[in-house]
Design a protein around this motif. Sequence first.
Motif, PDB file in Angstrom:
ATOM      1  N   HIS A 198       1.794  31.388 -16.656  1.00  0.00           N
ATOM      2  CA  HIS A 198       2.078  32.132 -17.882  1.00  0.00           C
ATOM      3  C   HIS A 198       3.113  31.371 -18.708  1.00  0.00           C
ATOM      4  CE1 HIS A 198       0.219  35.194 -15.404  1.00  0.00           C
ATOM      5  NE2 HIS A 198       0.126  35.986 -16.446  1.00  0.00           N
ATOM      6  N   CYS A 199       2.816  31.134 -19.967  1.00  0.00           N
ATOM      7  CA  CYS A 199       3.778  30.460 -20.843  1.00  0.00           C
ATOM      8  C   CYS A 199       5.057  31.300 -20.923  1.00  0.00           C
ATOM      9  CB  CYS A 199       3.184  30.308 -22.241  1.00  0.00           C
ATOM     10  SG  CYS A 199       4.385  29.777 -23.476  1.00  0.00           S
ATOM     11  N   PRO A 200       6.251  30.706 -20.645  1.00  0.00           N
ATOM     12  CA  PRO A 200       7.483  31.504 -20.675  1.00  0.00           C
ATOM     13  C   PRO A 200       7.959  31.834 -22.087  1.00  0.00           C
ATOM     14  CG  PRO A 200       7.989  29.213 -20.159  1.00  0.00           C
ATOM     15  CD  PRO A 200       6.483  29.315 -20.228  1.00  0.00           C
ATOM     16  N   PHE A 201       7.265  31.298 -23.118  1.00  0.00           N
ATOM     17  CA  PHE A 201       7.677  31.584 -24.496  1.00  0.00           C
ATOM     18  C   PHE A 201       6.810  32.655 -25.151  1.00  0.00           C
ATOM     19  CE2 PHE A 201       8.779  27.088 -23.631  1.00  0.00           C
ATOM     20  CZ  PHE A 201      10.158  27.251 -23.591  1.00  0.00           C
ATOM     21  N   CYS A 202       5.528  32.757 -24.745  1.00  0.00           N
ATOM     22  CA  CYS A 202       4.669  33.753 -25.396  1.00  0.00           C
ATOM     23  C   CYS A 202       3.812  34.533 -24.397  1.00  0.00           C
ATOM     24  CB  CYS A 202       3.780  33.095 -26.454  1.00  0.00           C
ATOM     25  SG  CYS A 202       2.434  32.129 -25.741  1.00  0.00           S
ATOM     26  N   PHE A 203       3.943  34.201 -23.097  1.00  0.00           N
ATOM     27  CA  PHE A 203       3.255  34.893 -22.011  1.00  0.00           C
ATOM     28  C   PHE A 203       1.751  34.677 -22.001  1.00  0.00           C
ATOM     29  CE2 PHE A 203       2.866  38.693 -19.063  1.00  0.00           C
ATOM     30  CZ  PHE A 203       3.632  38.106 -18.071  1.00  0.00           C
ATOM     31  N   THR A 251       1.767  22.625 -21.364  1.00  0.00           N
ATOM     32  CA  THR A 251       1.944  23.040 -22.748  1.00  0.00           C
ATOM     33  C   THR A 251       1.060  24.255 -22.991  1.00  0.00           C
ATOM     34  OG1 THR A 251       2.146  22.248 -25.018  1.00  0.00           O
ATOM     35  CG2 THR A 251       0.146  21.617 -23.835  1.00  0.00           C
ATOM     36  N   CYS A 252       1.401  24.994 -24.023  1.00  0.00           N
ATOM     37  CA  CYS A 252       0.717  26.253 -24.288  1.00  0.00           C
ATOM     38  C   CYS A 252      -0.198  26.087 -25.494  1.00  0.00           C
ATOM     39  CB  CYS A 252       1.767  27.337 -24.564  1.00  0.00           C
ATOM     40  SG  CYS A 252       1.044  28.899 -25.046  1.00  0.00           S
ATOM     41  N   ASN A 253      -1.453  26.433 -25.324  1.00  0.00           N
ATOM     42  CA  ASN A 253      -2.406  26.318 -26.429  1.00  0.00           C
ATOM     43  C   ASN A 253      -2.294  27.472 -27.420  1.00  0.00           C
ATOM     44  OD1 ASN A 253      -3.590  23.903 -25.538  1.00  0.00           O
ATOM     45  ND2 ASN A 253      -4.735  25.047 -23.994  1.00  0.00           N
ATOM     46  N   ASN A 254      -1.490  28.472 -27.062  1.00  0.00           N
ATOM     47  CA  ASN A 254      -1.285  29.598 -27.978  1.00  0.00           C
ATOM     48  C   ASN A 254      -0.093  29.356 -28.901  1.00  0.00           C
ATOM     49  OD1 ASN A 254      -1.764  32.288 -28.976  1.00  0.00           O
ATOM     50  ND2 ASN A 254       0.071  32.891 -27.823  1.00  0.00           N
ATOM     51  N   CYS A 255       1.082  29.022 -28.321  1.00  0.00           N
ATOM     52  CA  CYS A 255       2.284  28.810 -29.154  1.00  0.00           C
ATOM     53  C   CYS A 255       2.634  27.330 -29.298  1.00  0.00           C
ATOM     54  CB  CYS A 255       3.472  29.599 -28.614  1.00  0.00           C
ATOM     55  SG  CYS A 255       4.206  28.922 -27.097  1.00  0.00           S
ATOM     56  N   GLN A 256       1.888  26.457 -28.632  1.00  0.00           N
ATOM     57  CA  GLN A 256       2.026  24.993 -28.751  1.00  0.00           C
ATOM     58  C   GLN A 256       3.317  24.456 -28.131  1.00  0.00           C
ATOM     59  OE1 GLN A 256      -0.835  23.990 -29.867  1.00  0.00           O
ATOM     60  NE2 GLN A 256      -1.391  25.982 -30.721  1.00  0.00           N
TER      61      GLN A 256
HETATM   62 ZN    ZN Z   1       3.096  30.013 -25.360  1.00  0.00          ZN
END
Ligand code: ZN
Lengths: 384, 126
Positions: B44-49, B30-35
Motif C-alpha cells: 500500500h502506498c504510504p502517501f495515498c494508500f 513507486t505509486c501509479n496513483n500519486c506518482q
Molecule cells: Zn500513492
Amino acid sequence: MSINGIAYIMGAYEHPTRKAPDKTIAQLHAECAAGALADAGLTLSDVDGYFCAGDAPGMGPVSMIDYMGLNVRHIDSTELGGASYMAHISHAAQAIATGKCSVALITLAGKPRTSPHQPPRTTTPEYSYESPYGTTVVNSYGMCAARHMYEFGTTSEQLAWIKVAASHHAQHNPNAMLQNLVTVEDVINSPMISDPLHRLDCCIVSDGGGALIVTSAEIAKQINRPKVKIIGAGEANKGQNGGMLDLTYSAGQKSGKIAFAEAGIKPSDIKYASIYDSFTITVLIQLEDLGFCAKGDGGKFVMDGNLISGVGKLPFNTDGGGLCNNHPANRGGMTKIIEAVRQLRGEAHPKVQVKNCDLAIAHGTGGMLGHRHASATLILERES
Amino acid sequence: MNPIFKNPITDAESQYFWQAANEKKLYLKTCNNCQKPHYHPRTHCPFCFSTNTQWIEAKGTATIYSLSTMRRVETPYTIAYVELHEGPKILTNIVNSTPEQLQIGQAVNLTFQPSENGQLIPAFEP
Ligand SMILES: [Zn+2]
C-alpha cells in the motif's frame, strides 16, 4: 469536549529498587500498585479501571488483572513504548469523563538490568529492511544528534549540559542509580558509544517500576492528599514517512501543541518539566518541539545550567531522570509523571523542589526517534 | 571496516526485493496513483494508500543524510540514512571506508555485501 479538569492523579509510587534479580516482573507490578494505592489511601477493591503497556508480562491486562486479583470494568493496554503512561493518564481521564471507571490504576515494571535479553519482533513490517544493518537504540538516536549538529551547529558540550543538570538533581536522590555529580568534561571524555553520543549521553539501564492512581473529582475530594489536576494531553506518531523523513524533530511537536491547547496555557507558564531522557539529544529535540525554545536553539537553551533547579529557567527531571536515577523496563514515561506529581505536591526533595510549582509538563517518547516513535504529552496543575 | 551483516528475514512483501538484491539491484516502489516513490517498499502506498504500486530500480547514487558509527562492538560499523537520487531516504550501512572519511552531504554509491548465508545486502560506499 475536553479532559481539562475531569480527573486527578491522587496516587503515585516509584519502586525503590534498581536491581531486582530476586523478583518477578508481575511481582514488581503488584508492589508498585500497592505503593500507589497506599499513597492515595485507597485499596485494591476501590480500583475499577486498569491500565498497563507492553512491559506487563503475559497478555498484559489479561494476565495482570488475574494475578493481582483486580475486579475492574474498564481495561486499556495502549502500547506506545516509554510514552504509554502519559497516554494512559489521558485515557483514564477520558474513561472517567464518560463514566467507564472512577479509580484507574496504571502500573509499569521491568527488569532490563538483570534479565536483558528479549527476542526481536521479527514480524514488524520494517524488520526485513532494517535488521541487516545493525540498528540499535543508540545509533538510531546518534543519527538524530548528528543531523541536529549538522543543521543547527549543536555541540557535544551543549548536549553534555543536559546530563550535568540531571546529575545535579540525582545527587539529592538516595534511590538514584548514579548519584555522582558530573561535569561537561566528564561527559565528552566518556567513551564514544555511537557517534556523536558518549556513554554519559545515554540513560541508565535499571530494574524497577512505578504506578499511578487517577480518580474522578468526586473521589479526589475524599482523599487527603494534594490534588494534581489533569488539564491537557496530546498524542502523536512520527516515522520514516515512506522515506521522506526529517530527523530534526519529533512527534512532540504535534502532541505538545494539542496538550497546550487543551490546557489553555503556553510553554512559558510551565514551572517544572519532566522530559523523556533516553539520551541527551532526546531532551534537546523535545524541548524545541514543545516550544520552550525555537527549533535549532536547543543547544543554547540547555547550556550553563538552564535546566538545573534553583539555577536555570526550566528545572527538568529533578529526580535525576533516566540519565541518572531510574529507567525501569527501558520505559521512562512513568517516572517522568511521578516526579511531576511530586513537584506539584511540593514533595520533591527540598534541594530540588521548585518554588510555587503550580504547572508542570510530563512528556514521553516511545520507540526510536531515528526510526519511528510515538510522543505523548501531559500538562498537570496543582489545585490549591 | 565493514559491518557483519546478519541474514535478512524475508517475508511475502520483501521477497522480491531480496531476490533483486542478489542480482545487485536495489529496488524501491513507486505509486501509479500519486506518482510518489517510497521506501521501504510495501503493497500500500504510504502517501495515498493505493495498491497500484510498482517496483522501480534505484540508479544507485545517493548523498549521506545522517550517520552514526557504532564503536562499542568488535567491528565498528556505520549506520546511515542516505537520500537516493529518486528521493526517498533509506536506512543502510556505509562500507569500504573509515568513519573519518565520511560526512553528511557526501556523495555515495550503491554496492552490495554478502550476508552470513550469501544473500547480497544493498549498502553504500564513498
Ligand atoms: Zn500513492
